[in-house]
Design an enzyme around this catalytic site. Structure first.
Site, PDB file in Angstrom:
ATOM      1  N   HIS A 186      44.997  30.264   7.512  1.00  0.00           N
ATOM      2  CA  HIS A 186      45.053  30.710   8.912  1.00  0.00           C
ATOM      3  C   HIS A 186      45.559  32.135   9.092  1.00  0.00           C
ATOM      4  CE1 HIS A 186      44.164  26.927  11.118  1.00  0.00           C
ATOM      5  NE2 HIS A 186      44.480  26.403   9.947  1.00  0.00           N
ATOM      6  N   ASP A 388      47.255  40.250  12.225  1.00  0.00           N
ATOM      7  CA  ASP A 388      47.194  38.874  12.715  1.00  0.00           C
ATOM      8  C   ASP A 388      45.948  38.209  12.150  1.00  0.00           C
ATOM      9  OD1 ASP A 388      47.862  36.647  14.226  1.00  0.00           O
ATOM     10  OD2 ASP A 388      48.278  37.834  16.026  1.00  0.00           O
TER      11      ASP A 388
HETATM   12  P1  ADQ Z   1      50.312  32.126  15.281  1.00  0.00           P
HETATM   13  O1  ADQ Z   1      50.957  33.162  14.461  1.00  0.00           O
HETATM   14  O2  ADQ Z   1      51.189  31.111  15.828  1.00  0.00           O
HETATM   15  O3  ADQ Z   1      49.104  31.398  14.509  1.00  0.00           O
HETATM   16  P2  ADQ Z   1      48.582  32.923  17.631  1.00  0.00           P
HETATM   17  O4  ADQ Z   1      47.194  32.754  17.177  1.00  0.00           O
HETATM   18  O5  ADQ Z   1      48.759  34.141  18.444  1.00  0.00           O
HETATM   19  O6  ADQ Z   1      49.617  33.047  16.451  1.00  0.00           O
HETATM   20  O7  ADQ Z   1      49.041  31.696  18.510  1.00  0.00           O
HETATM   21  C1  ADQ Z   1      50.244  31.682  19.223  1.00  0.00           C
HETATM   22  C2  ADQ Z   1      50.267  30.481  20.155  1.00  0.00           C
HETATM   23  O8  ADQ Z   1      51.575  30.388  20.749  1.00  0.00           O
HETATM   24  C3  ADQ Z   1      49.274  30.600  21.301  1.00  0.00           C
HETATM   25  O9  ADQ Z   1      48.607  29.378  21.462  1.00  0.00           O
HETATM   26  C4  ADQ Z   1      50.147  30.911  22.517  1.00  0.00           C
HETATM   27  O10 ADQ Z   1      49.680  30.371  23.718  1.00  0.00           O
HETATM   28  C5  ADQ Z   1      51.454  30.271  22.159  1.00  0.00           C
HETATM   29  N1  ADQ Z   1      52.574  30.982  22.824  1.00  0.00           N
HETATM   30  C6  ADQ Z   1      53.007  32.231  22.578  1.00  0.00           C
HETATM   31  N2  ADQ Z   1      54.029  32.561  23.394  1.00  0.00           N
HETATM   32  C7  ADQ Z   1      54.252  31.488  24.184  1.00  0.00           C
HETATM   33  C8  ADQ Z   1      55.216  31.177  25.210  1.00  0.00           C
HETATM   34  N3  ADQ Z   1      56.166  32.032  25.585  1.00  0.00           N
HETATM   35  N4  ADQ Z   1      55.144  29.971  25.746  1.00  0.00           N
HETATM   36  C9  ADQ Z   1      54.207  29.068  25.353  1.00  0.00           C
HETATM   37  N5  ADQ Z   1      53.319  29.297  24.404  1.00  0.00           N
HETATM   38  C10 ADQ Z   1      53.331  30.482  23.817  1.00  0.00           C
HETATM   39  C11 ADQ Z   1      48.470  31.467  13.205  1.00  0.00           C
HETATM   40  C12 ADQ Z   1      47.993  32.846  12.801  1.00  0.00           C
HETATM   41  C13 ADQ Z   1      47.045  33.375  13.851  1.00  0.00           C
HETATM   42  C14 ADQ Z   1      45.877  32.406  14.034  1.00  0.00           C
HETATM   43  C15 ADQ Z   1      46.382  30.995  14.275  1.00  0.00           C
HETATM   44  C16 ADQ Z   1      45.260  29.978  14.257  1.00  0.00           C
HETATM   45  O11 ADQ Z   1      49.096  33.734  12.654  1.00  0.00           O
HETATM   46  O12 ADQ Z   1      46.563  34.647  13.489  1.00  0.00           O
HETATM   47  O13 ADQ Z   1      45.121  32.807  15.161  1.00  0.00           O
HETATM   48  O14 ADQ Z   1      47.313  30.628  13.270  1.00  0.00           O
HETATM   49  O15 ADQ Z   1      44.526  30.033  13.087  1.00  0.00           O
END
Ligand code: ADQ
Length: 747
Positions: A186, A388
């Site tokens: 991921h 990312d």
């Molecule tokens: P993450 O590093 O967790 O995932 P991301 O894809 O941006 O990164 O997802 C973050 C999640 O957290 C989103 O669903 C967002 O809505 C939620 N979130 C963030 N801030 C929030 C808040 N204050 N309150 C509630 N929810 C919040 C890893 C990889 C990514 C990849 C995913 C999926 O790092 O690059 O996209 O896996 O493969």
């Protein structure tokens, strides 16, 4: 305790398989991830389950329900004696992997998040390498594999998730060789120059190469992985078809950009109430886990620069940053929190007025419906990670844009930038460029905003997380191609530059290298084609051929039968051939009698087809004919007998070699031949190639490291010191044929 637990997992698995078979249907799915689809917490009432939010869980849940299967992962806390994960009318099986707090500390916070996370995000200066973390990572991966193997369902597709479990595929493959093993990574896979900083990079790569299918978000990560496999493991790679051949295994590498639950976000945005905001207040929104890869300080810097460069936005625009607390056990994360607090304070202190604060910063998780409303109402989403894997926030923003369209500003360094082409792209390290992009977004006309947003929404609606799961599982069900057999052209690419204008000395092991391994050594004969290739090499006056075998010298001379070759028998304890002084290791005489008595002693473990090959001063104990299950016990007894007789037992393919403890091996034998034949400065006069297939050849590979090109043939169970891997004996033949037919050096 783990043993009993694994047995109970295995019993449950059997029952479930029977139920499914009687119901018919698709092959079941086994999902293996660090966490289960829920977290278990302990309260005064006992243990409770809380569902984990997230697209992956909601996308896989229906698939597991339909196909049947198991979700394997950690429950989120250390269970106490007698505690069990609470059941909850589960429609598929849940298998918890028990982990102690100390293991979580080293495997999860340690190796996963302090080593792999920064390294894979190309931030190597933040990576820490601690052998104790690595050992815990190995141990925990083994445990995940044990639980998976105990599921015992050979017909299931196993789908492992993410960088916490890179070693698990190899361990599962060992326990259940025929499993269809797949993996999705991921986070970004970094370039070779960064990945190789990790002291255990080869083990990690080898772990993944046990898979049938390895998936990444974007092409660049897949190509980085192929590059690392080729350059660090000597694997053969077909970049166009994204295939890696590692020894006798081939993995398909695929590109599957993940999506989100588009409809669910869109729906939430439509239903969410209007929080009501000041007229004319415009919002630039940032939403992230609080992580140094997300570039939050740079983003605050860019917003500050916007207010400097374009003062018309003061009093009118607010930057709203939401950050979910994350990994606060890791020092770098605590430091980052402090840094952001300070930055927010500084910018607000500098620009705030009585009625306006430029930055609103919420350090907490926000429920989905509120988040959806914030996405919906934001004029600009500022998604500027330093690196990312994909970034789901960019996609969630787009899904929630059901009203007046806003603008997405996206870092070029996020995987999402590969597909979300209509966003405004920035380099997050370039504060100036990001500030100007915010200005452009805030002043963009409605028509341009609408057309960009419509295209973004169309794509994300189509490529949602369900589509992602489907496309991955379809690829997992397909049987992948093999790589083209090794061709002489390919060999030319490896060797031509190396041996140009030099004499060549070619060292070849016999069994498993020049002939496939057979049930009995007497059946392992040279094919006519291989014999011809060998003869043609030997005929050249710029090439010498030496056969280095574990067989006795008489046996190997007879079976190869070519008088012009150099022969080293008994792993090099005896050497003979044209231009080389006849050599027998001095201590050998002492071992001839001892070997005879050892042969006798071993007769007591010659059960179920096990037998001893007497080779004068050494011997080999063969178990190829013994049923696999019985081998470990018989080998163990043989090992003890050998050690008791003063020999060194060494593992070989379905056999155990008894070696006299006289500090001599194939490596020393090769060196002896080279010095004897070409003098102490041999390395300036000749080029050396060594080809072998088993552990005894590793001595030669290590000895010759940097002094020759070395090839390991066949199965890929262990790491090798050889330069490259070859799949089989046919590939060795292609190698010999190129050598035999190469252009002569110009003299
Ligand atoms: P993450 O590093 O967790 O995932 P991301 O894809 O941006 O990164 O997802 C973050 C999640 O957290 C989103 O669903 C967002 O809505 C939620 N979130 C963030 N801030 C929030 C808040 N204050 N309150 C509630 N929810 C919040 C890893 C990889 C990514 C990849 C995913 C999926 O790092 O690059 O996209 O896996 O493969």
């Amino acid at each position: 305790m783990l043993r009993g637990y694994l047995d109970s997992v295995a019993r449950q698995a059997e029952k479930a398989t029977e139920t499914r078979r009687s119901a018919g249907g698709e092959s079941p799915l086994v999902v293996v991830s660090n966490r289960l689809p829920f977290t278990v917490t302990r309260s005064a009432q006992g243990l409770e389950r809380r569902p984990s939010p997230g697209g992956l869980v909601s996308a896989l849940d229906p698939v597991l329900r339909k196909r049947g299967g198991t979700w394997i992962g950690w429950a989120g806390l250390e269970l106490r004696e007698g505690e069990r994960i609470p059941a909850d009318h589960d429609e598929y099986r849940i298998a918890g992997v028990p982990l102690s707090d100390a293991e979580i500390q080293r495997y999860y916070h340690g190796f996963s998040n302090r080593t792999l996370w920064p390294l894979c995000h190309s931030l190597p200066a933040l990576a820490r390498y601690d052998r104790r973390d690595w050992l815990a990572y190995e141990r925990v991966n083994q445990r995940f594999a044990d639980v998976t193997v105990a599921q015992g369902d050979g017909s299931a597709v196993v789908w492992i998730q993410d960088y916490h479990l890179m070693l698990a595929p190899e361990r599962i493959r060992m326990g259940a060789p025929d499993t269809r093993l797949t993996f999705f990574f991921h986070i970004p896979f970094p370039p070779y120059d960064i990945f190789r900083l990790c002291p255990w990079d080869r083990e990690l790569l080898q772990g993944l190469l046990a898979c049938d299918l390895v998936g990444f978000h974007v092409e660049g990560y897949a190509q980085n992985f192929l590059d690392c496999a080729e350059r660090r493991l000597g694997a053969r790679v077909d970049r166009k078809n994204r295939l890696v051949e590692y020894g006798d295994l081939t993995s398909q590498v695929g590109v599957f950009p993940i999506g989100i639950e588009f409809d669910a976000y869109e729906d939430a945005a439509r239903k969410a109430s209007d929080p009501g905001r000041r007229p004319r207040e415009r919002v630039v929104l940032g939403v992230d886990r609080l992580d140094y890869t997300k570039g939050i300080p740079n983003r605050i810097g860019a917003f500050e620069r916007l207010l400097e460069l374009h003062p018309e936005h003061r009093e009118n625009v607010t930057f709203l940053q939401l950050a979910v607390p994350s990994r606060s056990q890791v020092a770098e994360y605590r430091e980052l929190k402090r840094e952001i607090d300070e930055l927010v304070g500084r910018v607000n202190g500098r620009f705030a007025s009585a009625s306006w604060s430029p930055i609103r910063y919420l350090y907490r998780s926000v429920p989905r419906d509120r988040l959806a409303a914030m996405y919906r109402d934001a004029d600009v989403a500022l998604v500027t990670p330093l690196r990312d894997g994909m970034n789901l926030v960019a996609k969630e923003y787009v899904a929630c844009q059901v009203g007046e369209p806003g603008v997405l500003i996206l870092s070029r360094l996020a995987g999402a930038a590969e597909t979300m082409r209509e966003a405004l792209f920035v380099n997050p390290y370039d504060v100036e460029e990001t500030a100007e992009a915010i200005h452009r977004a805030l002043t963009m006309d409605a028509e341009e905003r609408a057309s960009r947003m419509a295209a973004l929404r169309r794509r994300e609606r189509r490529d949602d997380v369900e589509a992602w799961v489907q496309s991955f599982l379809e690829a997992a069900a397909e049987s992948h191609e093999s790589l083209q057999p090794v061709t002489e052209d390919e060999v030319e690419g490896w060797l031509a530059g190396y041996i140009r204008d030099y004499r060549l000395v070619l060292f070849l092991d016999y069994d498993g290298t020049l002939t496939p391994l057979r049930g009995h050594p007497s059946e392992a004969l040279l094919s006519p084609e291989m014999r011809k290739a060998l003869e043609r090499c030997a005929e050249r006056d710029d090439t010498e051929v030496a056969i280095v075998s574990g067989r006795s010298i008489g046996d190997i001379q007879k079976i190869v039968g070519h008088p012009e070759l150099i022969y080293a028998g008994n792993h090099g304890l005896e050497i003979e051939g044209p231009g080389v002084e006849h050599f027998r290791h001095d201590d050998l005489v002492h071992y001839r009698e001892r070997a005879e008595s050892l042969v006798e002693q071993l007769s007591e473990v010659e059960e179920r087809g096990a037998w001893t090959e007497a080779k004068g001063p050494t011997l080999t104990f063969h178990v190829r004919a013994v049923p696999e299950k019985l081998r470990p016990e018989i080998l163990d007894r043989a090992r003890r007998i050998m050690a008791g007789a003063g020999y060194q037992p060494r593992d070989a393919h379905a056999a155990l070699e008894a070696r006299p403890p006289i500090g001599w091996d194939k490596g020393r034998a090769v060196l002896h031949i080279l010095r004897d034949r070409f003098g102490p400065s041999w390395s300036e006069k000749v080029r050396v190639i060594y080809v072998g297939d088993d552990e005894t050849d590793e001595d030669a590979f290590r000895f010759l490291a940097g002094l020759s090109l070395t090839f390991r043939v066949g199965s890929a169970e262990t790491l090798t010191a050889a330069t490259r891997r070859l799949p089989n004996v046919a590939a060795v033949r292609a190698l010999l044929e190129w050598i035999a037919g190469r252009r002569s050096p110009d003299r």
